[in-house]
Design a protein around this motif. Structure first.
Motif, PDB file in Angstrom:
ATOM      1  N   LEU A  59       0.818  -1.191   0.024  1.00  0.00           N
ATOM      2  CA  LEU A  59      -0.005   0.066  -0.032  1.00  0.00           C
ATOM      3  C   LEU A  59       0.951   1.171   0.042  1.00  0.00           C
ATOM      4  N   ARG A  60       0.659   2.019  -0.977  1.00  0.00           N
ATOM      5  CA  ARG A  60       1.515   3.377  -1.019  1.00  0.00           C
ATOM      6  C   ARG A  60       0.519   4.694  -1.233  1.00  0.00           C
ATOM      7  N   SER A  61       1.061   5.656  -0.756  1.00  0.00           N
ATOM      8  CA  SER A  61       0.425   7.099  -0.567  1.00  0.00           C
ATOM      9  C   SER A  61       0.592   7.569  -2.351  1.00  0.00           C
ATOM     10  N   VAL A  62      -0.192   8.242  -2.592  1.00  0.00           N
ATOM     11  CA  VAL A  62      -0.330   8.806  -4.147  1.00  0.00           C
ATOM     12  C   VAL A  62       1.265   9.076  -4.377  1.00  0.00           C
ATOM     13  N   GLY A  63       1.891   9.785  -3.599  1.00  0.00           N
ATOM     14  CA  GLY A  63       3.223  10.365  -3.859  1.00  0.00           C
ATOM     15  C   GLY A  63       3.912   9.116  -3.907  1.00  0.00           C
ATOM     16  N   GLU A  64       4.061   8.369  -3.304  1.00  0.00           N
ATOM     17  CA  GLU A  64       4.935   6.935  -3.413  1.00  0.00           C
ATOM     18  C   GLU A  64       4.729   6.322  -4.522  1.00  0.00           C
TER      19      GLU A  64
END
Length: 73
Positions: A59-64
């Motif tokens: 699971l990643r943030s949008v930036g990641e």
């Protein structure tokens, strides 16, 4: 769970024998998983899930996600 987090007692427990049983005890199971995964980084769990045949993803943030190798490719 027995293969990934080394808890064979959970897969043998009668209270988790059926899908409805596991759904009823979902909060308990999520707490057990959260406790187990907190002790090692994602790479550790990714390898264990791969060897156990468990579908997985980070699971990643949008930036990641935007900066990820997959997005760059």
């Amino acid at each position: 769970m027995s293969q990934v987090i080394d808890r064979p007692d959970l897969s043998a427990a009668a209270v988790y024998a059926s899908v409805p049983d596991r759904v009823r005890r979902r909060d308990e199971l999520f707490a057990l998983l959260a406790d187990a995964v907190a002790h090692y980084p994602w790479a550790h769990w990714q390898a264990r899930m791969r060897s156990g045949g468990v579908p997985r993803g980070q699971l990643r943030s949008v930036g990641e996600a935007i900066r990820s190798p997959e997005a760059r490719a």
